[in-house]
Design a protein around this motif. Structure first.
Motif, PDB file in Angstrom:
ATOM      1  N   TRP A  12       0.947  -1.179   0.114  1.00  0.00           N
ATOM      2  CA  TRP A  12      -0.135   0.116  -0.029  1.00  0.00           C
ATOM      3  C   TRP A  12       0.829   1.515   0.007  1.00  0.00           C
ATOM      4  CZ3 TRP A  12      -4.389   0.527  -2.053  1.00  0.00           C
ATOM      5  CH2 TRP A  12      -5.345  -0.245  -1.792  1.00  0.00           C
ATOM      6  N   THR A  13       2.023   1.446   0.728  1.00  0.00           N
ATOM      7  CA  THR A  13       2.838   2.287   0.647  1.00  0.00           C
ATOM      8  C   THR A  13       3.539   2.992  -0.742  1.00  0.00           C
ATOM      9  OG1 THR A  13       3.634   1.956   3.013  1.00  0.00           O
ATOM     10  CG2 THR A  13       4.831   3.474   1.647  1.00  0.00           C
ATOM     11  N   VAL A  14       3.827   1.649  -1.363  1.00  0.00           N
ATOM     12  CA  VAL A  14       4.175   1.918  -2.904  1.00  0.00           C
ATOM     13  C   VAL A  14       3.050   2.277  -3.844  1.00  0.00           C
ATOM     14  CG1 VAL A  14       5.308   0.610  -4.640  1.00  0.00           C
ATOM     15  CG2 VAL A  14       6.321  -0.002  -2.484  1.00  0.00           C
ATOM     16  N   VAL A  15       1.685   1.711  -3.455  1.00  0.00           N
ATOM     17  CA  VAL A  15       0.901   1.930  -4.246  1.00  0.00           C
ATOM     18  C   VAL A  15       0.465   3.619  -4.084  1.00  0.00           C
ATOM     19  CG1 VAL A  15      -1.685   1.541  -4.837  1.00  0.00           C
ATOM     20  CG2 VAL A  15      -0.177  -0.204  -4.797  1.00  0.00           C
ATOM     21  N   PHE A  16       0.568   3.968  -2.751  1.00  0.00           N
ATOM     22  CA  PHE A  16       0.078   5.368  -2.754  1.00  0.00           C
ATOM     23  C   PHE A  16       0.951   6.439  -2.994  1.00  0.00           C
ATOM     24  CE2 PHE A  16      -2.970   3.910   1.041  1.00  0.00           C
ATOM     25  CZ  PHE A  16      -4.218   4.199   0.078  1.00  0.00           C
ATOM     26  N   ALA A  17       2.442   6.095  -2.923  1.00  0.00           N
ATOM     27  CA  ALA A  17       3.402   6.773  -3.517  1.00  0.00           C
ATOM     28  C   ALA A  17       3.116   6.884  -4.897  1.00  0.00           C
ATOM     29  CB  ALA A  17       4.841   6.187  -3.229  1.00  0.00           C
ATOM     30  N   LEU A  18       2.922   5.804  -5.805  1.00  0.00           N
ATOM     31  CA  LEU A  18       2.913   5.916  -7.318  1.00  0.00           C
ATOM     32  C   LEU A  18       1.597   6.749  -7.530  1.00  0.00           C
ATOM     33  CD1 LEU A  18       3.880   2.060  -8.164  1.00  0.00           C
ATOM     34  CD2 LEU A  18       5.235   4.424  -8.600  1.00  0.00           C
ATOM     35  N   THR A  19       0.749   6.477  -6.828  1.00  0.00           N
ATOM     36  CA  THR A  19      -0.577   7.172  -6.965  1.00  0.00           C
ATOM     37  C   THR A  19      -0.532   8.585  -7.040  1.00  0.00           C
ATOM     38  OG1 THR A  19      -1.882   5.154  -6.317  1.00  0.00           O
ATOM     39  CG2 THR A  19      -3.176   7.256  -6.705  1.00  0.00           C
ATOM     40  N   ALA A  20       0.308   9.166  -5.960  1.00  0.00           N
ATOM     41  CA  ALA A  20       0.475  10.279  -5.701  1.00  0.00           C
ATOM     42  C   ALA A  20       1.350  11.076  -6.767  1.00  0.00           C
ATOM     43  CB  ALA A  20       1.179  10.712  -4.408  1.00  0.00           C
ATOM     44  N   MET A  21       2.272  10.346  -7.222  1.00  0.00           N
ATOM     45  CA  MET A  21       3.130  10.708  -8.387  1.00  0.00           C
ATOM     46  C   MET A  21       2.270  10.825  -9.745  1.00  0.00           C
ATOM     47  SD  MET A  21       6.699   8.933  -7.748  1.00  0.00           S
ATOM     48  CE  MET A  21       6.468   7.550  -8.577  1.00  0.00           C
ATOM     49  N   ALA A  22       1.325   9.868  -9.615  1.00  0.00           N
ATOM     50  CA  ALA A  22       0.426  10.054 -10.881  1.00  0.00           C
ATOM     51  C   ALA A  22      -0.381  10.986 -10.908  1.00  0.00           C
ATOM     52  CB  ALA A  22      -0.497   8.786 -11.001  1.00  0.00           C
ATOM     53  N   GLY A  23      -0.983  11.599  -9.587  1.00  0.00           N
ATOM     54  CA  GLY A  23      -1.880  12.769  -9.627  1.00  0.00           C
ATOM     55  C   GLY A  23      -1.088  13.991  -9.787  1.00  0.00           C
TER      56      GLY A  23
END
Length: 160
Positions: free
Chosen positions: A52-63
């Motif tokens: 989840w930490t990796v997913v949220f970091a990637l999602t923030a970068m996508a945003g």
């Protein structure tokens, strides 16, 4: 050098952190969860936090990427709105599964969460291929979570 990325980076980082903290706070791995039958292929507990930490970091970068590449203010507003809806659905799944203790309802809600990620990928991909690619691990992980959720229902249902 432009500093136009600072505000979206700060907002995306704070939003990702808030969603992660809320999700972690809602997630109750106590006796009810421990008593559930789970499939043999369930990842070990610590893997969830790492993933989840990796997913949220990637999602923030996508945003950040999608917002900064949006061709207009209206498109940027849509990016923010779609990410906000997705964050709400992400938190709602945790509430339904862990607090309400209804994996069956959570499974129904997870379909909306999955669709919201797919919509983010399609919408953001129209003007940022990088943002779309950064969201693919999120879609993959929610797909795995959906399979786990389904197996929990099969092994433990009916609920309610």
């Amino acid at each position: 050098m432009s500093k136009s990325w600072i505000l979206p980076a700060a907002v995306a980082s704070v939003a990702a952190l808030v969603v992660a903290v809320l999700g972690a706070t809602i997630t109750d791995l106590g006796p009810w969860y421990q008593a559930l039958g789970k499939p043999d292929w369930t990842p070990p507990g610590p893997a969830f936090g790492i993933i989840w930490t990796v997913v949220f970091a990637l999602t923030a970068m996508a945003g950040i990427t999608a917002w900064s590449k949006a061709p207009s203010g209206r498109a940027a507003d849509w990016v923010i709105s779609l990410f906000a809806l997705n964050a709400f659905l992400n938190i709602l799944w945790s509430i339904l599964f862990f607090r309400v203790q209804r994996p069956d309802w959570a499974m129904i809600e997870l379909t909306f969460l999955w669709v919201s990620i797919a919509v983010l990928i399609i919408y953001c991909g129209r003007f940022s291929r990088v943002a779309a690619v950064l969201l693919l691990p999120y879609l993959a992980w929610v797909s795995i979570a959906g399979a786990l959720n389904w197996e929990v229902i099969q092994l433990n249902g009916p609920f309610g």
